[in-house]
Design a protein around this motif. Structure first.
Motif, PDB file in Angstrom:
ATOM      1  N   PRO A 131      31.133 -11.490 -17.406  1.00 20.82           N
ATOM      2  CA  PRO A 131      29.721 -11.353 -17.045  1.00 20.82           C
ATOM      3  C   PRO A 131      28.837 -12.484 -17.569  1.00 20.82           C
ATOM      4  CG  PRO A 131      30.295  -9.811 -18.790  1.00 20.82           C
ATOM      5  CD  PRO A 131      31.574 -10.431 -18.333  1.00 20.82           C
ATOM      6  N   ASN A 132      29.381 -13.331 -18.460  1.00 20.20           N
ATOM      7  CA  ASN A 132      28.569 -14.374 -19.073  1.00 20.20           C
ATOM      8  C   ASN A 132      28.888 -15.785 -18.594  1.00 20.20           C
ATOM      9  OD1 ASN A 132      27.225 -12.574 -21.120  1.00 20.20           O
ATOM     10  ND2 ASN A 132      29.376 -12.250 -21.679  1.00 20.20           N
ATOM     11  N   SER A 133      30.012 -15.959 -17.896  1.00 19.25           N
ATOM     12  CA  SER A 133      30.401 -17.305 -17.478  1.00 19.25           C
ATOM     13  C   SER A 133      31.286 -17.235 -16.252  1.00 19.25           C
ATOM     14  CB  SER A 133      31.148 -18.026 -18.603  1.00 19.25           C
ATOM     15  OG  SER A 133      31.682 -19.256 -18.153  1.00 19.25           O
ATOM     16  N   CYS A 134      30.964 -18.062 -15.270  1.00 23.76           N
ATOM     17  CA  CYS A 134      31.787 -18.126 -14.057  1.00 23.76           C
ATOM     18  C   CYS A 134      33.065 -18.922 -14.297  1.00 23.76           C
ATOM     19  CB  CYS A 134      30.983 -18.753 -12.919  1.00 23.76           C
ATOM     20  SG  CYS A 134      31.629 -18.391 -11.280  1.00 23.76           S
ATOM     21  N   LYS A 183      35.006 -18.310 -16.765  1.00 27.62           N
ATOM     22  CA  LYS A 183      35.932 -17.435 -17.475  1.00 27.62           C
ATOM     23  C   LYS A 183      36.161 -16.152 -16.690  1.00 27.62           C
ATOM     24  CE  LYS A 183      34.629 -19.048 -22.111  1.00 27.62           C
ATOM     25  NZ  LYS A 183      34.158 -18.627 -23.459  1.00 27.62           N
ATOM     26  N   PHE A 184      37.257 -15.460 -17.060  1.00 26.25           N
ATOM     27  CA  PHE A 184      37.518 -14.151 -16.495  1.00 26.25           C
ATOM     28  C   PHE A 184      38.174 -13.284 -17.565  1.00 26.25           C
ATOM     29  CE2 PHE A 184      41.227 -16.753 -15.703  1.00 26.25           C
ATOM     30  CZ  PHE A 184      42.312 -15.923 -15.910  1.00 26.25           C
ATOM     31  N   MET A 185      38.225 -11.983 -17.317  1.00 25.04           N
ATOM     32  CA  MET A 185      38.781 -11.038 -18.279  1.00 25.04           C
ATOM     33  C   MET A 185      40.071 -10.436 -17.726  1.00 25.04           C
ATOM     34  SD  MET A 185      36.397 -11.474 -20.465  1.00 25.04           S
ATOM     35  CE  MET A 185      36.791 -10.253 -21.720  1.00 25.04           C
ATOM     36  N   LEU A 186      41.114 -10.473 -18.531  1.00 21.90           N
ATOM     37  CA  LEU A 186      42.394  -9.859 -18.198  1.00 21.90           C
ATOM     38  C   LEU A 186      42.479  -8.513 -18.901  1.00 21.90           C
ATOM     39  CD1 LEU A 186      45.312  -9.811 -17.111  1.00 21.90           C
ATOM     40  CD2 LEU A 186      45.988 -11.159 -19.107  1.00 21.90           C
ATOM     41  N   ALA A 213      40.754  -5.741 -23.116  1.00 17.47           N
ATOM     42  CA  ALA A 213      40.366  -6.968 -22.415  1.00 17.47           C
ATOM     43  C   ALA A 213      40.688  -8.209 -23.241  1.00 17.47           C
ATOM     44  CB  ALA A 213      38.880  -6.935 -22.090  1.00 17.47           C
ATOM     45  N   TRP A 214      41.196  -9.235 -22.546  1.00 18.15           N
ATOM     46  CA  TRP A 214      41.416 -10.550 -23.127  1.00 18.15           C
ATOM     47  C   TRP A 214      40.638 -11.570 -22.320  1.00 18.15           C
ATOM     48  CZ3 TRP A 214      45.337  -6.982 -22.716  1.00 18.15           C
ATOM     49  CH2 TRP A 214      46.031  -6.649 -23.894  1.00 18.15           C
ATOM     50  N   SER A 215      39.900 -12.429 -22.986  1.00 14.54           N
ATOM     51  CA  SER A 215      39.121 -13.458 -22.312  1.00 14.54           C
ATOM     52  C   SER A 215      40.013 -14.649 -21.969  1.00 14.54           C
ATOM     53  CB  SER A 215      37.959 -13.920 -23.192  1.00 14.54           C
ATOM     54  OG  SER A 215      37.226 -14.949 -22.551  1.00 14.54           O
ATOM     55  N   GLN A 216      39.929 -15.111 -20.728  1.00 15.96           N
ATOM     56  CA  GLN A 216      40.706 -16.248 -20.250  1.00 15.96           C
ATOM     57  C   GLN A 216      39.756 -17.280 -19.644  1.00 15.96           C
ATOM     58  OE1 GLN A 216      44.268 -16.158 -20.489  1.00 15.96           O
ATOM     59  NE2 GLN A 216      43.864 -14.291 -21.660  1.00 15.96           N
ATOM     60  N   THR A 217      40.132 -18.547 -19.712  1.00 15.02           N
ATOM     61  CA  THR A 217      39.316 -19.621 -19.162  1.00 15.02           C
ATOM     62  C   THR A 217      40.052 -20.309 -18.024  1.00 15.02           C
ATOM     63  OG1 THR A 217      38.278 -19.998 -21.313  1.00 15.02           O
ATOM     64  CG2 THR A 217      38.075 -21.754 -19.682  1.00 15.02           C
ATOM     65  N   LEU A 227      37.578 -25.676 -12.283  1.00 10.72           N
ATOM     66  CA  LEU A 227      37.774 -24.476 -11.470  1.00 10.72           C
ATOM     67  C   LEU A 227      36.891 -23.338 -11.969  1.00 10.72           C
ATOM     68  CD1 LEU A 227      41.642 -24.395 -10.867  1.00 10.72           C
ATOM     69  CD2 LEU A 227      39.856 -25.511  -9.500  1.00 10.72           C
ATOM     70  N   TYR A 228      36.586 -22.409 -11.060  1.00 11.15           N
ATOM     71  CA  TYR A 228      35.729 -21.262 -11.365  1.00 11.15           C
ATOM     72  C   TYR A 228      36.407 -19.989 -10.879  1.00 11.15           C
ATOM     73  CZ  TYR A 228      32.158 -24.851 -12.012  1.00 11.15           C
ATOM     74  OH  TYR A 228      31.460 -25.951 -12.445  1.00 11.15           O
ATOM     75  N   PHE A 229      36.117 -18.884 -11.560  1.00 11.96           N
ATOM     76  CA  PHE A 229      36.749 -17.617 -11.197  1.00 11.96           C
ATOM     77  C   PHE A 229      35.954 -16.932 -10.090  1.00 11.96           C
ATOM     78  CE2 PHE A 229      37.668 -13.059 -11.639  1.00 11.96           C
ATOM     79  CZ  PHE A 229      39.047 -13.091 -11.567  1.00 11.96           C
ATOM     80  N   ASP A 230      36.634 -16.632  -8.985  1.00 17.82           N
ATOM     81  CA  ASP A 230      36.015 -15.934  -7.871  1.00 17.82           C
ATOM     82  C   ASP A 230      36.217 -14.439  -8.052  1.00 17.82           C
ATOM     83  OD1 ASP A 230      35.727 -14.677  -5.202  1.00 17.82           O
ATOM     84  OD2 ASP A 230      35.420 -16.731  -4.530  1.00 17.82           O
ATOM     85  N   GLY A 231      35.109 -13.700  -8.207  1.00 15.56           N
ATOM     86  CA  GLY A 231      35.206 -12.271  -8.485  1.00 15.56           C
ATOM     87  C   GLY A 231      35.791 -11.461  -7.360  1.00 15.56           C
TER      88      GLY A 231
END
Length: 614
Positions: A72-75, A77-80, A86-90, A95-99
């Motif tokens: 929710p704070n950075s495009c 990053k994403f959460m696994l 939850a684990w934070s991944q970059t 590249l950007y994470f597409d929700g």
């Protein structure tokens, strides 16, 4: 011309199966009942938790037990999430994470940054709901036109693995032209540019066979006709192979799929058939398809394929597992889960204590992959084959259904039955570093053209033996041209083919040959796949058409009187009489200058428009 949205082909379907506005007609499933071994509820919320942390960032809570979700704070990053943790991944650099897509991609206007709305999520889940599609009933599903099994691993005809020929499916996706033609020919054992002599053979002495999934742009139709005359299969991939990838899953309707797939079929027929009375390419031989980017389009795509009489599709990627999946028909639900949603009656099992996707461990960075690869290479002096590994494994309780799950966005599979339509699933190649449905997408961190090719060869062997040593499901090698631009990869593939040539129960076949065998399974001692049609005509004097390519603002076909952009295309065909008036394209597959019509408009002209349903 205006595209007709949501149209169907002229097949009589009861009104109960044709719902206006929602072709799938499914309803969201009710919340699963919590039970021992079933889906577990999220952990209770801590009353002291705040919506933000000490840095002012929004605190993330897993919305589901497992899956990938936007940070929710950075495009970037994403959460696994795994078991509600939850684990934070970059994402990799740039590249950007597409929700919505659930993976890292380049920043484009279509990028969905951040969380997807609940309404959009529910709509997508509704489109993928398979509650109305029955599960396999072996007593009702009988060959030759129906095949299914509970786990998808059963051999047709009840044959034992030792009685079953191991079929190998080599296939190439994309345009066929001068850049790739000779590379593909050499891989198949053609040693000369000027004749059809082949050095690689099946056990009966015929040359090995392959399948080519063709898209239109930049294709050489004289070369397509030559390959068909040698006994290789030509299948449909699309006209445009357009971007973005999600167009095929989220935007393309029934009419779009008909225009892309049936349109390319008509283009291949027009440009490759020539003037011969016995052409190598006919409507009867163009019976298979694969969706671009391996992105199945759900009911819009499957219904189109069924209505227009296609025999098979090969667009669904099966999850990796210890035993590969056999092809099946869409009379019943596919034998694996197309979504990430846990079902109330289905436990998440593991094989020997490990999740079959390896999700119990955190993903390695590419640097760690390289270091691990070097360690494996230096510390393991003896190579253990897949057969030896299987012999040392503990037996698996087959009564416990192994849940074969995906990470990322769920596949868009069928939600209703399409009797007799075969699905040839793609069993991915994989090892501890890779899971890839096309061979050229596999990563070999410690290999280059100058390195020893044995690691690549062993990777191919290990994946082949997973089929050969278990249930002998067809082994697919899916290629783009990328594989053949690297000398080390070509050498490794040739070495692997040399190995397969030593096995007298291994056959290189086309997808049509595979389906024919499955309809009437034969033991190894009885099987004999035919050679090419010796009477089929080949292109002896190809002709290059010089035609204008007119496009509208939305990249559909336009006329020379009203277009947004234009260029000139050079398109080799079999005979000068087959040259179109302008470049064939989406909306103008016939290549006419004026008054061109879409596939569905031609259907309406032939049988009349479909009556509206109430």
């Amino acid at each position: 011309p205006t595209q007709q949205q949501g149209r169907r082909a002229p097949v009589a379907v009861p009104a109960s199966q044709s719902t206006a506005g929602n072709r799938r007609g499914g309803q969201p499933s009710s919340s699963p009942t919590l039970s021992r071994g079933g889906p577990q509820p999220p952990p209770p919320a801590d009353d002291e938790d705040e919506d933000t942390d000490a840095n002012g960032d929004i605190r993330f809570v897993c919305p589901k037990a497992d899956g990938l979700f936007p940070d929710p704070n950075s495009c970037r990053k994403f959460m696994l999430c795994g078991s509600w943790k939850a684990w934070s991944q970059t994402c990799p650099p740039s590249l950007y994470f597409d929700g919505k897509l659930k993976y890292c991609t380049f920043k484009t206007p279509q990028l969905k940054c951040g969380a997807v709305s609940e309404e959009e999520t529910e709509k997508e889940e509704l489109e993928r709901n398979q509650d109305k599609l029955p599960t396999c009933d072996p007593n009702q599903c009988q060959l030759p036109n129906c095949f299914c099994s509970e786990e998808g691993t059963s051999i047709p005809g009840g044959l034992n693995p030792s009685e079953t020929p191991q079929m190998v499916l080599i296939n190439f996706s994309g345009a066929l032209n001068e850049l790739v033609f000779e590379l593909y020919k050499k891989a198949l054992g053609y040693t000369s540019k000027f004749n059809a002599h082949q050095t690689r053979h099946n056990p009966n002495g015929c040359g090995i066979r392959a399948t080519f999934f063709i898209n239109h742009e930049y294709s050489n139709y004289a070369q397509i006709q030559w390959l068909a005359a040698q006994g290789h299969e030509i299948a449909m991939h699309s006209i445009t192979h357009r971007l973005p990838e999600i167009w095929w899953t989220d935007t393309a309707n029934y009419s779009d799929w008909a225009e892309e797939i049936i349109g390319i079929r008509e283009i291949i027929l027009a440009n490759s058939a020539g003037s011969s009375s016995n052409p190598a390419v006919t409507r009867e031989t163009l019976v298979g398809m694969r969706a671009p980017y391996i992105k199945p389009g759900g009911d819009n795509m499957f219904e189109m394929a069924s209505d227009f009489g296609l025999v098979y599709d090969s667009s669904v990627v099966a999850p990796r597992g210890p035993t590969p999946i056999w092809p099946f028909t869409w009379d019943y639900r596919q034998p694996f889960d197309c979504s990430n949603n846990k079902k109330a009656d289905e436990e998440k099992k593991s094989v020997d204590g490990d999740d079959i996707l390896g999700t119990n461990t955190r993903p390695q960075s590419r640097g760690r992959q390289k270091r691990s690869a070097k360690q494996v290479k230096t510390t393991h002096k003896k190579t253990t084959t897949f057969g030896e590994k299987k012999a040392n494994e503990k037996p698996i309780n087959r009564k416990q259904r192994v849940r074969r799950s995906f990470l990322g966005r769920p596949l868009k599979c069928a939600t209703k039955a399409y009797p007799g339509l075969w699905e040839i699933p793609i069993n991915p190649l994989w090892n501890e570093y890779n899971t890839c449905h096309h061979a050229d997408q596999c990563v070999f961190p410690h290999s280059s053209d100058a390195d020893d090719i044995n690691d690549i060869t062993e990777f191919l062997k290990e994946n082949f033996e997973r089929h050969y040593s278990t249930n002998r499901a067809p082994f697919q090698l899916n290629f783009h041209v990328t594989w053949f631009t690297q000398k080390g990869h070509i050498k490794a593939l040739n070495k692997f083919f040399d190995y397969l040539a030593t096995l007298k129960d291994v056959w290189f076949v086309t997808y049509q040959q595979l389906v024919s065998w499955m309809r009437d399974p034969k033991r190894i001692s009885e099987v004999n796949f035919k050679c090419e049609n010796a009477t089929a005509a080949t292109c002896t004097r190809p002709h290059t058409c010089v035609v204008k390519h007119y496009l509208d603002k939305d990249n559909t076909a336009a006329t020379e009187d009203n277009y947004n952009k234009a260029d000139t295309r050079y398109m080799p065909v079999c005979h000068s009489s087959t040259c179109p008036q302008q470049y064939q394209w989406f909306g103008n597959h016939a290549g006419k200058k004026h008054h061109f019509k879409t596939i569905m408009q031609l259907v309406d002209d032939a049988v009349g428009p479909e009556a509206p349903t109430n």
